[in-house]
Design a protein around this motif. Structure first.
Motif, PDB file in Angstrom:
ATOM      1  N   LEU A 189       0.858  -1.181   0.000  1.00  0.00           N
ATOM      2  CA  LEU A 189       0.000   0.000   0.000  1.00  0.00           C
ATOM      3  C   LEU A 189       0.894   1.230   0.000  1.00  0.00           C
ATOM      4  O   LEU A 189       1.630   1.473   0.967  1.00  0.00           O
ATOM      5  CB  LEU A 189      -0.918   0.013   1.231  1.00  0.00           C
ATOM      6  CG  LEU A 189      -1.988  -1.076   1.319  1.00  0.00           C
ATOM      7  CD1 LEU A 189      -1.389  -2.389   1.844  1.00  0.00           C
ATOM      8  CD2 LEU A 189      -3.112  -0.652   2.252  1.00  0.00           C
ATOM      9  N   ASN A 190       0.857   1.981  -1.065  1.00  0.00           N
ATOM     10  CA  ASN A 190       1.741   3.134  -1.221  1.00  0.00           C
ATOM     11  C   ASN A 190       1.236   4.290  -0.354  1.00  0.00           C
ATOM     12  O   ASN A 190       0.227   4.912  -0.655  1.00  0.00           O
ATOM     13  CB  ASN A 190       1.793   3.547  -2.692  1.00  0.00           C
ATOM     14  CG  ASN A 190       2.844   4.613  -2.954  1.00  0.00           C
ATOM     15  OD1 ASN A 190       3.396   5.206  -2.023  1.00  0.00           O
ATOM     16  ND2 ASN A 190       3.125   4.854  -4.222  1.00  0.00           N
ATOM     17  N   GLY A 191       1.971   4.588   0.717  1.00  0.00           N
ATOM     18  CA  GLY A 191       1.539   5.619   1.652  1.00  0.00           C
ATOM     19  C   GLY A 191       2.148   6.978   1.412  1.00  0.00           C
ATOM     20  O   GLY A 191       2.067   7.847   2.282  1.00  0.00           O
ATOM     21  N   GLU A 192       2.739   7.200   0.221  1.00  0.00           N
ATOM     22  CA  GLU A 192       3.395   8.484  -0.024  1.00  0.00           C
ATOM     23  C   GLU A 192       2.389   9.619  -0.138  1.00  0.00           C
ATOM     24  O   GLU A 192       2.612  10.720   0.382  1.00  0.00           O
ATOM     25  CB  GLU A 192       4.235   8.397  -1.303  1.00  0.00           C
ATOM     26  CG  GLU A 192       4.997   9.682  -1.600  1.00  0.00           C
ATOM     27  CD  GLU A 192       5.832   9.581  -2.863  1.00  0.00           C
ATOM     28  OE1 GLU A 192       6.505  10.567  -3.201  1.00  0.00           O
ATOM     29  OE2 GLU A 192       5.812   8.514  -3.512  1.00  0.00           O
ATOM     30  N   SER A 193       1.282   9.399  -0.816  1.00  0.00           N
ATOM     31  CA  SER A 193       0.294  10.457  -1.013  1.00  0.00           C
ATOM     32  C   SER A 193      -1.040   9.826  -1.350  1.00  0.00           C
ATOM     33  O   SER A 193      -1.167   8.605  -1.438  1.00  0.00           O
ATOM     34  CB  SER A 193       0.738  11.406  -2.137  1.00  0.00           C
ATOM     35  OG  SER A 193       0.802  10.707  -3.368  1.00  0.00           O
ATOM     36  N   GLY A 194      -2.060  10.652  -1.541  1.00  0.00           N
ATOM     37  CA  GLY A 194      -3.383  10.144  -1.865  1.00  0.00           C
ATOM     38  C   GLY A 194      -4.067   9.572  -0.637  1.00  0.00           C
ATOM     39  O   GLY A 194      -3.620   9.751   0.495  1.00  0.00           O
ATOM     40  N   HIS A 207       6.895   1.752 -12.028  1.00  0.00           N
ATOM     41  CA  HIS A 207       5.713   1.798 -11.164  1.00  0.00           C
ATOM     42  C   HIS A 207       6.073   1.601  -9.692  1.00  0.00           C
ATOM     43  O   HIS A 207       5.814   2.479  -8.869  1.00  0.00           O
ATOM     44  CB  HIS A 207       4.691   0.754 -11.629  1.00  0.00           C
ATOM     45  CG  HIS A 207       4.184   1.014 -13.010  1.00  0.00           C
ATOM     46  ND1 HIS A 207       3.183   1.919 -13.283  1.00  0.00           N
ATOM     47  CD2 HIS A 207       4.583   0.518 -14.212  1.00  0.00           C
ATOM     48  CE1 HIS A 207       2.970   1.965 -14.578  1.00  0.00           C
ATOM     49  NE2 HIS A 207       3.802   1.122 -15.175  1.00  0.00           N
ATOM     50  N   ILE A 208       6.671   0.478  -9.339  1.00  0.00           N
ATOM     51  CA  ILE A 208       6.946   0.214  -7.923  1.00  0.00           C
ATOM     52  C   ILE A 208       8.021   1.159  -7.388  1.00  0.00           C
ATOM     53  O   ILE A 208       7.817   1.877  -6.408  1.00  0.00           O
ATOM     54  CB  ILE A 208       7.359  -1.249  -7.715  1.00  0.00           C
ATOM     55  CG1 ILE A 208       6.301  -2.191  -8.279  1.00  0.00           C
ATOM     56  CG2 ILE A 208       7.588  -1.514  -6.229  1.00  0.00           C
ATOM     57  CD1 ILE A 208       4.915  -1.994  -7.717  1.00  0.00           C
ATOM     58  N   ALA A 209       9.188   1.194  -8.028  1.00  0.00           N
ATOM     59  CA  ALA A 209      10.281   2.037  -7.535  1.00  0.00           C
ATOM     60  C   ALA A 209       9.946   3.518  -7.616  1.00  0.00           C
ATOM     61  O   ALA A 209      10.334   4.302  -6.745  1.00  0.00           O
ATOM     62  CB  ALA A 209      11.562   1.738  -8.319  1.00  0.00           C
ATOM     63  N   SER A 210       9.209   3.922  -8.639  1.00  0.00           N
ATOM     64  CA  SER A 210       8.891   5.338  -8.806  1.00  0.00           C
ATOM     65  C   SER A 210       7.672   5.764  -8.000  1.00  0.00           C
ATOM     66  O   SER A 210       7.375   6.956  -7.900  1.00  0.00           O
ATOM     67  CB  SER A 210       8.647   5.651 -10.289  1.00  0.00           C
ATOM     68  OG  SER A 210       7.469   5.006 -10.743  1.00  0.00           O
ATOM     69  N   GLY A 211       6.935   4.817  -7.428  1.00  0.00           N
ATOM     70  CA  GLY A 211       5.765   5.156  -6.625  1.00  0.00           C
ATOM     71  C   GLY A 211       4.505   5.393  -7.415  1.00  0.00           C
ATOM     72  O   GLY A 211       3.551   5.972  -6.881  1.00  0.00           O
ATOM     73  N   ASP A 212       4.440   4.922  -8.657  1.00  0.00           N
ATOM     74  CA  ASP A 212       3.257   5.139  -9.489  1.00  0.00           C
ATOM     75  C   ASP A 212       2.270   3.984  -9.304  1.00  0.00           C
ATOM     76  O   ASP A 212       2.023   3.187 -10.211  1.00  0.00           O
ATOM     77  CB  ASP A 212       3.678   5.265 -10.949  1.00  0.00           C
ATOM     78  CG  ASP A 212       2.491   5.569 -11.863  1.00  0.00           C
ATOM     79  OD1 ASP A 212       1.470   6.057 -11.359  1.00  0.00           O
ATOM     80  OD2 ASP A 212       2.593   5.303 -13.075  1.00  0.00           O
ATOM     81  N   TYR A 213       1.726   3.867  -8.115  1.00  0.00           N
ATOM     82  CA  TYR A 213       0.727   2.840  -7.826  1.00  0.00           C
ATOM     83  C   TYR A 213       0.088   3.172  -6.481  1.00  0.00           C
ATOM     84  O   TYR A 213       0.630   3.935  -5.679  1.00  0.00           O
ATOM     85  CB  TYR A 213       1.358   1.446  -7.778  1.00  0.00           C
ATOM     86  CG  TYR A 213       2.162   1.180  -6.522  1.00  0.00           C
ATOM     87  CD1 TYR A 213       1.607   0.484  -5.443  1.00  0.00           C
ATOM     88  CD2 TYR A 213       3.477   1.632  -6.383  1.00  0.00           C
ATOM     89  CE1 TYR A 213       2.331   0.258  -4.282  1.00  0.00           C
ATOM     90  CE2 TYR A 213       4.197   1.404  -5.234  1.00  0.00           C
ATOM     91  CZ  TYR A 213       3.628   0.714  -4.184  1.00  0.00           C
ATOM     92  OH  TYR A 213       4.347   0.489  -3.027  1.00  0.00           O
ATOM     93  N   ASP A 214      -1.069   2.594  -6.228  1.00  0.00           N
ATOM     94  CA  ASP A 214      -1.675   2.625  -4.904  1.00  0.00           C
ATOM     95  C   ASP A 214      -1.551   1.263  -4.241  1.00  0.00           C
ATOM     96  O   ASP A 214      -1.137   1.158  -3.097  1.00  0.00           O
ATOM     97  CB  ASP A 214      -3.152   3.030  -4.991  1.00  0.00           C
ATOM     98  CG  ASP A 214      -3.337   4.484  -5.402  1.00  0.00           C
ATOM     99  OD1 ASP A 214      -2.648   5.350  -4.841  1.00  0.00           O
ATOM    100  OD2 ASP A 214      -4.161   4.753  -6.293  1.00  0.00           O
ATOM    101  N   LEU A 215      -1.936   0.226  -4.972  1.00  0.00           N
ATOM    102  CA  LEU A 215      -1.856  -1.151  -4.490  1.00  0.00           C
ATOM    103  C   LEU A 215      -1.027  -1.963  -5.471  1.00  0.00           C
ATOM    104  O   LEU A 215      -1.086  -1.735  -6.683  1.00  0.00           O
ATOM    105  CB  LEU A 215      -3.250  -1.770  -4.366  1.00  0.00           C
ATOM    106  CG  LEU A 215      -4.273  -1.062  -3.479  1.00  0.00           C
ATOM    107  CD1 LEU A 215      -5.633  -1.744  -3.596  1.00  0.00           C
ATOM    108  CD2 LEU A 215      -3.815  -1.028  -2.029  1.00  0.00           C
ATOM    109  N   ALA A 216      -0.274  -2.923  -4.975  1.00  0.00           N
ATOM    110  CA  ALA A 216       0.521  -3.797  -5.846  1.00  0.00           C
ATOM    111  C   ALA A 216       0.796  -5.101  -5.119  1.00  0.00           C
ATOM    112  O   ALA A 216       0.879  -5.138  -3.885  1.00  0.00           O
ATOM    113  CB  ALA A 216       1.827  -3.125  -6.259  1.00  0.00           C
ATOM    114  N   LEU A 217       0.942  -6.169  -5.875  1.00  0.00           N
ATOM    115  CA  LEU A 217       1.329  -7.468  -5.340  1.00  0.00           C
ATOM    116  C   LEU A 217       2.736  -7.793  -5.814  1.00  0.00           C
ATOM    117  O   LEU A 217       3.001  -7.822  -7.022  1.00  0.00           O
ATOM    118  CB  LEU A 217       0.365  -8.566  -5.821  1.00  0.00           C
ATOM    119  CG  LEU A 217      -1.036  -8.600  -5.206  1.00  0.00           C
ATOM    120  CD1 LEU A 217      -1.901  -9.604  -5.947  1.00  0.00           C
ATOM    121  CD2 LEU A 217      -0.967  -8.940  -3.735  1.00  0.00           C
TER     122      LEU A 217
END
Length: 871
Positions: free
Chosen positions: A397-402, A746-756
């Motif tokens: 769960l990407n907690g950087e923003s949003g 996507h993962i390293a750059s933070g372009d996601y909200d959820l990922a497996l």
């Protein structure tokens, strides 16, 4: 998996396709809980050396030839680890429970001989241990490797320097066989160092380290040595080393053959390999072929079985067809459609063209039957070895923003998940225990393992709704009629999701290994998500002030023992109780039979944005109203149990979790023991909550999955997660992306909200876990330095616990600190461990001491073919 492999792969994150790819709060339990947790043993057809034939060539499939033979470089992979384990010294190896054990082939002893004022470790080397040129392995090799990996010389292109930077000096001991290592800072994971150990000719200079060891090794010291690399044929050949002082290798040759995952089925059916990792679908084909072989070949049913049915245009299944796979070709003795057509043509005088077509069809049928039978015969020569891989799949769960920058939303997402159901989706079909994983830092069976998931809580629909309501997301907030505030962005952009929903259907791929994931990574400033400044502030919010965390050290005079809960300050406890009541009222309104009073604002279409709520009178999301099948229950069994034992108007007592670490969702003043009692009732079974939102913007999360081959299991997991989130009003937009861009873009750059994606397990969690869960820090260029913490969620307290664990030389105390760190990671809800991945390996039936190793280090000298049994 060997220690070499675990540490090499951990730096690579298992993020690309082809691999579905590395505790309560510790004060509650200080025993050896890992020993009591069930671990699945290795499955390698273990045999004594006397029962292994001498000689032979074993062909072992790898994804690709190693890009480098230097295990400490960023592009090292599983093939690198395989070669290093067979040809280089490993001072410590791992047993089935992931515990480091001294390797007597290289060590007579290794121990801490001083703790104050400096930690000193003394290695006593095996006097027979020599390099392939006859030179003794000694202090000079230790010194060269330390200087290359300690991080002070940027000319060395190293993936990481964990542990080596703590060393102050290395010197010769009482004689050439003794090496003394003195640490400037105490280091609990000292057994992780110098495995593999390279000769000083590789590590002694940047040129040799960076380039010299990529394609060749000047010296080796193992049961095998390198013979040749044939890039055109895609093979790397190892041969028995005559200078090896240990028990000689049983095999004469060990050939690593590059076979991409998509080509594994062909490699097995053509008998091109003897050992190959396989996915669940190919494993099922092998299992089916073995079963059919035991029951009788297609067309020759076993005694007592039904007679074979002829293939017909209507689709009748031929003999031997398995219910869990495609039907085999028609049996040779069955009357195929072409035979029937020819008979009719002969009887009725059909023209020659029809007769020719009939003959061609009959030939195709015979060829298909022959090809199928040949494939079955080949697959029957293999057996699938299976265990749990030392790696686990998580929901990030990407907690950087949003929306996910709010810890309450992250916790709500976690509480909506039935992790046991997700584990069953992947593990039950392959015959492995379907247990959810309870730790980020250890796997079942390891000494450091303890289930800390109680710090967050089990699946609870009502608690998820309460958390979302507390964060401001309500059904009213999602309605289009709610006028957005001035300056508020519309659509998905306002909720932190991309403004344009990507096309495609829910899909995914097994998570695998990104190149270059080992080195600390700074998220680009031009990330599609919010800037680093906001992210850096958000990752440590809300504050720990006023919180009591289970297992944190308590004053010695505190008489209370037992289970504690994660609890905010008293004022917050009162507020949360009110919010819980509000959520209960909202739930009742949404699930009431009479819905005429409120306008129907639900979207009944099923799109990539997630399954939407069903309208009144429908059988459920995605079902027609006349569907006879009953709708699925909203939560886990027990969600609809009546609330008992509480006063009128009071929220029901929270459920006591099986996992230690506090009752899920319980709120109480600091120091309050976890209450017992029934679980709060959830919405009526089959009645999903309508979409939630804030200020007219729906709560929508972008779910990014790789789209490569071998994605069936991960796709099933992703679809179940979508359905679970939809039941609490959280919509998802599934975005399928190419494997090549999944990690980097996507993962390293933070372009996601959820990922497996997956992380490998480790024998050294204090060292290997820290960069994955360290609190991100702002970099000088305005970006966010995340190391390997791609969720961007961390706290100072977690960092401090890792640092203390890494410096704690008492093993029991170090395990307790690791468990405390794990409970804090659970509470932060940045990543949700789901299950250990299955390890499925197709192995020729006569191969012994090889297969699904799990944590255990392969003993390459013992691998071989079963010796003929003496008559």
């Amino acid at each position: 998996m060997s220690q070499v492999g675990v540490r090499a792969l951990r730096s690579a994150a298992l993020l690309t396709s082809g691999a579905l790819a590395v505790s309560v709060l510790a004060g509650c339990s200080s025993g050896d809980e890992g020993g009591r947790a069930r671990a699945v043993p290795a499955d390698i057809a273990a045999a004594a050396r006397a029962d292994v034939a001498d000689g032979g060539t074993l062909r072992w499939a790898v994804d690709a030839l190693p890009a480098t033979l230097n295990a400490f470089q960023a592009d090292a992979d599983a093939a690198t680890a395989r070669v290093a384990g067979a040809v280089l010294p490993a001072l410590f190896t791992l047993d089935e429970r992931g515990r480091p054990q001294p390797n007597p082939n290289y060590l007579e002893s290794a121990e801490i001989i001083e703790r104050e004022p400096r930690q000193v470790v003394r290695y006593r080397l095996n006097q027979q241990a020599v390099w392939s040129d006859g030179r003794e392995i000694g202090a000079a090799d230790f010194v060269a490797q330390w200087q290359a990996l300690r991080g002070r010389d940027s000319a060395y292109w190293t993936a990481r320097n964990a542990g080596y930077e703590r060393i102050e000096k290395i010197e010769r001991g009482a004689d050439d066989l003794e090496v003394r290592v003195t640490f400037a800072k105490r280091y609990a994971d000292w057994k992780s160092l110098f495995t593999p150990l390279y000769p000083k000719e590789v590590t002694g200079s940047p040129t040799a380290f960076n380039d010299g060891a990529r394609t060749r090794l000047p010296k080796s010291a193992g049961p095998f040595r390198m013979k040749a690399v044939d890039a055109k044929a895609g093979t790397l050949t190892l041969v028995r080393d005559p200078r090896w002082w240990g028990e000689p290798a049983k095999l004469e040759r060990l050939v690593l053959r590059a076979v991409p995952r998509a080509g594994r089925a062909k490699a097995l059916t053509t008998k091109a390999v003897d050992v190959a990792d396989v996915d669940a679908s190919l494993a099922a084909r092998v299992d089916r072929a073995v079963r059919e072989g035991k029951a009788g070949a297609p067309g020759s049913p076993a005694p007592g079985s039904p007679a074979p049915r002829s293939a017909a245009p209507g689709g009748a299944a031929p003999s031997g067809a398995a219910p869990d796979g495609p039907a085999p070709a028609p049996a040779p003795d069955a009357k195929a459609p072409s035979d029937a057509l020819k008979s009719w043509a002969t009887a009725h005088g059909s023209d020659e063209a029809k007769a020719a077509a009939a003959r061609a069809a009959r030939l195709r049928d015979r060829q298909a039957a022959a090809a199928y039978e040949a494939e079955q015969q080949a697959l029957r020569g293999y057996v699938v070895r299976r265990t749990l891989e030392p790696a686990f799949t998580q929901l990030a769960l990407n907690g950087e923003s949003g929306p996910l920058a709010d810890e309450r939303v992250r916790r709500a997402v976690a509480r909506a998940l039935d992790r046991r159901e997700l584990a069953r989706t992947v593990l039950a079909p392959v015959g492995l225990p379907a247990e959810p994983l309870g730790s980020h830092l250890a796997l079942a069976g390891q000494d450091a393992y303890a289930d800390s998931s109680g710090a967050l809580g089990d699946q609870d629909t009502e608690e998820a709704l309460s958390l979302l309501a507390d964060a401001g997301f309500t059904p009213e907030g999602a309605r289009a009629s709610a006028a957005p505030k001035e300056g508020t962005k519309a659509g998905a952009e306002g909720s932190g999701a991309p403004s344009k929903a990507p096309s495609g259907t829910p899909s995914g791929s097994a998570a695998g290994t990104p190149a270059g994931a080992a080195s600390p990574a700074a998220a680009p400033a031009a990330s599609p998500r919010a800037g680093a400044g906001a992210g850096a502030t958000a990752v440590d919010m809300p504050s720990d002030e006023g919180l009591y965390i289970v297992g944190d050290p308590q004053p010695a005079d505190d008489p209370w023992t037992g289970t504690y809960v994660l609890a905010p300050a008293p004022a917050a406890a009162v507020h949360s109780r009110l919010v819980l009541g509000q959520a209960r009222a909202v739930t009742s309104a949404l699930t009431a039979p009479d819905t005429a009073a409120a306008p129907d604002t639900t979207d009944t279409t099923d799109t990539t944005a997630g399954r939407s709520a069903a309208p009144a009178g429908s059988a459920g999301p995605g079902r027609p109203a006349d569907d006879p099948k009953p709708p699925r229950a909203v939560g886990a069994a027990g969600d609809t149990e009546p609330d008992t034992g509480t006063a009128a108007g009071d929220p029901p007592a929270p459920q006591q979790p099986k996992a230690q670490g506090g009752a899920p969702g319980a709120y109480a003043p600091a120091g309050t023991a976890a209450p017992s009692g029934g679980k709060a009732p959830s919405p009526a079974a089959g009645a999903p909550v309508g979409p939630l939102g804030k200020d007219g913007q729906p709560l929508t999360l972008r779910f990014v999955l790789p789209s490569g081959p071998g994605s069936e299991s991960l796709r099933a997991v992703g679809e179940k997660i979508v359905a679970m989130l939809d039941r609490v009003g959280v919509r998802t937009e599934i975005s399928k992306v190419p494997d090549a861009s999944f990690f980097k873009d996507h993962i390293a750059s933070g372009d996601y909200d959820l990922a497996l994606y997956s992380w490998p397990g480790t024998a050294f969690p204090a060292t290997d876990g820290r960069p994955i869960y360290a609190k991100p820090e702002p970099a000088t260029d305005g970006s966010l330095l995340v190391e390997q913490n791609y969720t961007r969620v961390g706290t100072d307290h977690i960092d401090q616990l890792f640092e203390r664990a890494a410096a704690e030389l008492d093993e029991k105390a170090a395990r307790d600190l690791v468990r405390q760190a794990d409970a804090r990671i659970w509470a932060a809800a940045g990543s949700i461990p789901l299950f250990q991945r299955p390890e499925l390996v197709a192995v020729k039936k006569n191969v012994v001491n090889a297969g699904a190793f799990g944590f255990a280090t392969p003993r390459y000298e013992n691998i071989g073919f079963a010796a003929p049994k003496k008559k």
